[in-house]
Design an enzyme around this catalytic site. Structure first.
Site, short mmCIF file in Angstrom:
data_model
loop_
_atom_site.label_atom_id
_atom_site.label_comp_id
_atom_site.label_asym_id
_atom_site.label_seq_id
_atom_site.Cartn_x
_atom_site.Cartn_y
_atom_site.Cartn_z
N CYS A 45 0.84 -1.22 0.00
CA CYS A 45 0.00 0.00 0.00
C CYS A 45 0.87 1.26 0.00
O CYS A 45 0.53 2.25 -0.64
CB CYS A 45 -0.90 0.04 1.24
C1 BEZ Z 1 0.58 -4.60 1.84
O1 BEZ Z 1 0.04 -3.56 1.52
O2 BEZ Z 1 1.77 -4.75 1.81
C2 BEZ Z 1 -0.27 -5.78 2.27
C3 BEZ Z 1 -1.41 -5.56 2.99
C4 BEZ Z 1 -2.16 -6.65 3.41
C5 BEZ Z 1 -1.74 -7.94 3.09
C6 BEZ Z 1 -0.59 -8.13 2.34
C7 BEZ Z 1 0.17 -7.03 1.93
#
Ligand code: BEZ
Length: 209
Positions: A45
């Protein structure tokens, strides 16, 4: 039920990092790239938020406002934005919806219980100035989105609206477009005085600017 292409984007009022918004007022006469995230302070994200911020001018060129969403509070978003700016070498200016009660995530079917009961997956809605949903994409939590593709589909939708054409596989701005089958050859001669190539009666290419 999931939202579909052609549906009016459901309206909502919610707090964001730029204050409270009414979504339809926010759309105004712009296009909107509305995209959800599983959670603040997560690695994928963070890169996506940074990429959106880095592309601010590209979105602006396309009269498109980005609107992020994650299921956390404004305070958490604001702390996270500092990390996004630091790690992605950018200044994030677009609003992020604080959907900590999951109201919008439910409305827009951004929570897919098979992936997570509580966090949104990576949904994309491209919404036009008439408030219509023009494109949806859904990515799993583990896969960051392709922002070249997001800009490309906005270009394709806007080109299609402007010229009444369709776009072929892997189309990019400046490449040949397709005359839809609903347009007869007689109509096509009038509409596309620059001419067109008829490869098959149903496959006709032309150039638009
Ligand atoms: C991420 O944004 O890195 C992420 C968020 C939830 C699960 C896996 C990755």
């Amino acid at each position: 039920m999931s939202l579909r292409i052609g549906d009016t984007a459901p309206n909502f009022e919610i707090e964001t990092t730029k204050g409270k918004i009414d979504f339809h007022e926010f759309i105004g006469n712009s296009w909107v790239f509305f995209f959800s995230h599983p959670a603040d302070f997560t690695p994928v994200c963070t890169t996506e938020m940074g990429r959106t911020a880095q592309l601010a001018q590209e979105f602006e060129k396309r009269n498109t406002k980005p609107l992020g969403l994650s299921t956390d509070t404004v305070d958490e978003h604001n702390k996270w934005i500092l990390d996004v700016n630091e790690t992605q070498k950018t200044t994030l200016e677009f609003p992020i919806v604080a959907d900590d009660k999951h109201v919008i995530a439910q409305k827009y079917a951004m929570i897919h219980p098979g992936e997570s009961e509580t966090a949104a997956v990576r949904s994309v809605f491209i919404i036009d100035p008439n408030k219509k949903i023009r494109l949806t994409m859904t990515y799993p939590m583990s896969v960051g989105r392709n922002f070249d593709e997001i800009l490309r589909v906005i270009d394709a939708l806007q080109t299609s609206d402007k010229h009444g054409v369709a776009t072929p596989a892997d189309w990019q701005v400046g490449k040949k477009v397709i005359i839809p089958p609903s347009v007869t050859n007689e109509e096509a001669k009038e509409k596309f005085p620059q001419g067109f190539d008829e490869v098959k009666p149903y496959l006709r290419y032309t150039d638009v600017k």
